[in-house]
Design an enzyme around this catalytic site. Structure first.
Site, PDB file in Angstrom:
ATOM      1  N   HIS A  70       0.888  -1.209   0.084  1.00 12.10           N
ATOM      2  CA  HIS A  70      -0.138   0.030  -0.126  1.00 12.10           C
ATOM      3  C   HIS A  70       0.886   1.274  -0.047  1.00 12.10           C
ATOM      4  O   HIS A  70       1.977   1.504   0.871  1.00 12.10           O
ATOM      5  CB  HIS A  70      -0.849   0.023   1.340  1.00 12.10           C
ATOM      6  CG  HIS A  70      -1.950  -0.959   1.318  1.00 12.10           C
ATOM      7  ND1 HIS A  70      -1.909  -2.265   1.399  1.00 12.10           N
ATOM      8  CD2 HIS A  70      -3.389  -0.542   1.252  1.00 12.10           C
ATOM      9  CE1 HIS A  70      -2.985  -2.922   1.640  1.00 12.10           C
ATOM     10  NE2 HIS A  70      -3.815  -1.682   1.425  1.00 12.10           N
ATOM     11  N   ASN A 120       8.145  -4.101   3.321  1.00  9.12           N
ATOM     12  CA  ASN A 120       6.791  -3.869   3.572  1.00  9.12           C
ATOM     13  C   ASN A 120       6.396  -4.033   4.979  1.00  9.12           C
ATOM     14  O   ASN A 120       5.555  -3.304   5.549  1.00  9.12           O
ATOM     15  CB  ASN A 120       6.018  -4.534   2.762  1.00  9.12           C
ATOM     16  CG  ASN A 120       4.381  -4.119   2.748  1.00  9.12           C
ATOM     17  OD1 ASN A 120       4.024  -3.181   2.613  1.00  9.12           O
ATOM     18  ND2 ASN A 120       3.532  -5.082   2.469  1.00  9.12           N
TER      19      ASN A 120
END
Length: 293
Positions: free
Chosen positions: A117, A147
């Site tokens: 994201h 991440n």
């Protein structure tokens, strides 16, 4: 996870602007962008084959060359941060983007990369906004350890700053492709960024700076000025701020435990060396505003 073999992709780009079917571009400009002005991209090649997208709680510039977002903008407020909802949402291809210009779920399968994201789902304060955040138009191929560790810590730290200081921030989160050869994943050749960044500006306190991190398992984030970010990427995240403001580097926390109880952040240094554009003119600001209307 299985990994997709890296491939080299040329970048040739053409510009396009559209509106979200349910959320207007004018809403994005007024609600998510500082002074309703999008980032200024000074590398014209990056603007080819791009499409403005507007969602409930973030705006983005999508590239049909990279098959993902170049940047995502948010206005993160204490109210949003303090509204706790259960993480939910289904990853999905973005219907606003033509099929031949976007990533598909199959591109990530077995690639060895996370669907990372840019606008975090945890920043979203409604179920519908959280579902928006799971669009692949908000995703880039990201090293899993990056991440799930360093990048997640940065996201949590930013939320903690907003919550502790009781002051909103403007965010521009994006990617850069600095490697000589650019890996890609999947049938649609989704390009893998070499670096990610998150530009931060808190108007009421003057706190400003950017997180900069390589897209690798062991990378540690750097805190840099917006001028240095512009020099690296060709993107002026907040073009209505003057050069002197964008040279300041505040000591942005990279992990939640380092956030002070009142969310205050000290000035770390002033960047006196990076090439940096001047504050844009009224005419330039008007053109940029029109590009997201």
């Amino acid at each position: 996870m299985d990994k997709t073999a890296p491939k080299t992709e040329p970048a040739v780009i053409d510009s396009k602007i559209t509106k979200n079917q349910t959320t207007t571009a004018s809403h994005c400009a007024s609600a998510m962008l500082l002074d309703a002005i999008p980032p200024q991209i000074n590398q014209t090649a990056l603007l080819k084959q791009t499409q403005n997208l507007c969602f409930e709680q973030f705006a983005s510039l999508h590239s049909s060359i990279t098959k993902g977002p170049l940047w995502v903008a948010e206005h993160l407020t204490p109210k949003k941060v303090n509204t706790k909802i259960k993480r939910q949402g289904e990853f999905h291809a973005e219907d606003q983007v033509p099929k031949n210009m976007r990533a598909e779920l199959s591109d990530y399968k077995g690639s060895g990369y996370d669907r990372g994201h840019l606008a975090p789902s945890a920043n979203m304060s409604t179920k519908s906004a959280q579902q928006d955040s799971f669009s692949l138009a908000n995703m880039v191929p990201q090293n899993p350890k990056n991440n799930q560790n360093a990048w997640r810590n940065i996201e949590e730290a930013v939320r903690d700053v907003v919550s502790s200081s009781h002051q909103p921030v403007y965010l521009v989160t994006g990617v850069s492709f600095l490697n000589k050869t650019i890996p890609s994943i999947g049938k649609n050749k989704v390009l893998v960024p070499s670096h990610l960044y998150k530009a931060v500006y808190q108007p009421d306190t003057g706190v400003i700076g950017a997180y900069w991190i390589a897209n690798t398992a062991s990378a540690k984030p750097q805190i840099i000025s917006l001028c240095e970010l512009e020099a690296k990427t060709g993107i002026n995240a907040f073009p209505l701020l003057n050069k002197e403001e964008r040279r300041k580097v505040y000591d942005l926390p990279t992990i939640g435990k380092d956030v002070s109880k009142n969310g205050q952040i000290k000035l770390l240094k002033t960047d006196k060396t990076s090439e940096c554009s001047n504050k844009i003119s009224t005419t330039e600001a008007s053109k940029l505003a029109q590009s997201f209307s």
